[in-house]
Design a protein around this motif. Structure first.
Motif: not given
Length: 184
Positions: A27, A29-30, A33-35, A37, A72
């Protein structure tokens, strides 16, 4: 007959589990706040190997479980629908491109079916996140502006998924024991 159906269900469950693992294991991270994958590669594999119906179910469940396990919670229902639709579109297009006399190489079929499928993912998350923002009290214009920041990261994730699928599918297609939409 029963044995083939059982094998296909077991393979779908395995693909759901592999989708969960591929989504969670690496993962990146972006800033949104997401990622990013590798799970989208598995989502496309689900559609190509299992077909649009069962592939959608396996991809949706596997992706949803990764959001559930990662905490999430607000994304769980959206992820299930979005990833299922992604696999459905990708699987349907892949099967159509695999039929007939003009059969292109597997990676070409993956790219041609993966681009519209991943567009479903990008648009789906944009609409879902916008809906969540509006539900929390933002107006539509502000919500659209806020969630548009995530579009480039989702595009990168989609491209990574197409590449993963284009690399893995030709290898998996060589194995005669793999249950596919065509032979299952």
């Amino acid at each position: 007959m029963k044995n083939a159906s059982l094998r296909k269900i077991i393979f779908a469950a395995l693909m759901a589990a592999l989708t969960t693992v591929a989504t969670m294991i690496i993962r990146i991270p972006t800033p949104t706040q997401g990622y990013i994958h590798l799970g989208d590669g598995m989502v496309l594999l689900c559609g190509a190997l299992l077909g649009p119906g069962l592939g959608a179910l396996a991809a949706g469940i596997g992706s949803m479980l990764s959001d559930l396990f990662a905490g999430y919670m607000s994304y769980v229902p959206g992820t299930f629908v979005i990833k299922a639709l992604t696999a459905m579109v990708g699987g349907w297009l892949y099967l159509r491109l695999s039929a007939g006399a003009d059969r292109r190489a597997v990676p070409v079929r993956v790219v041609l079916s993966g681009i519209p499928a991943e567009a479903v993912m990008v648009i789906g998350y944009f609409l879902y996140e916008m809906g969540m923002e509006v539900a929390m009290g933002s107006n539509a214009a502000a919500a659209a502006t806020a969630v548009a920041v995530g579009i480039p990261m989702n595009i990168v994730q989609g491209v990574a998924g197409i590449i993963v699928c284009a690399v893995l599918l030709p290898v998996l297609s060589l194995h005669k024991g793999i249950v596919t939409a065509k032979n299952g």
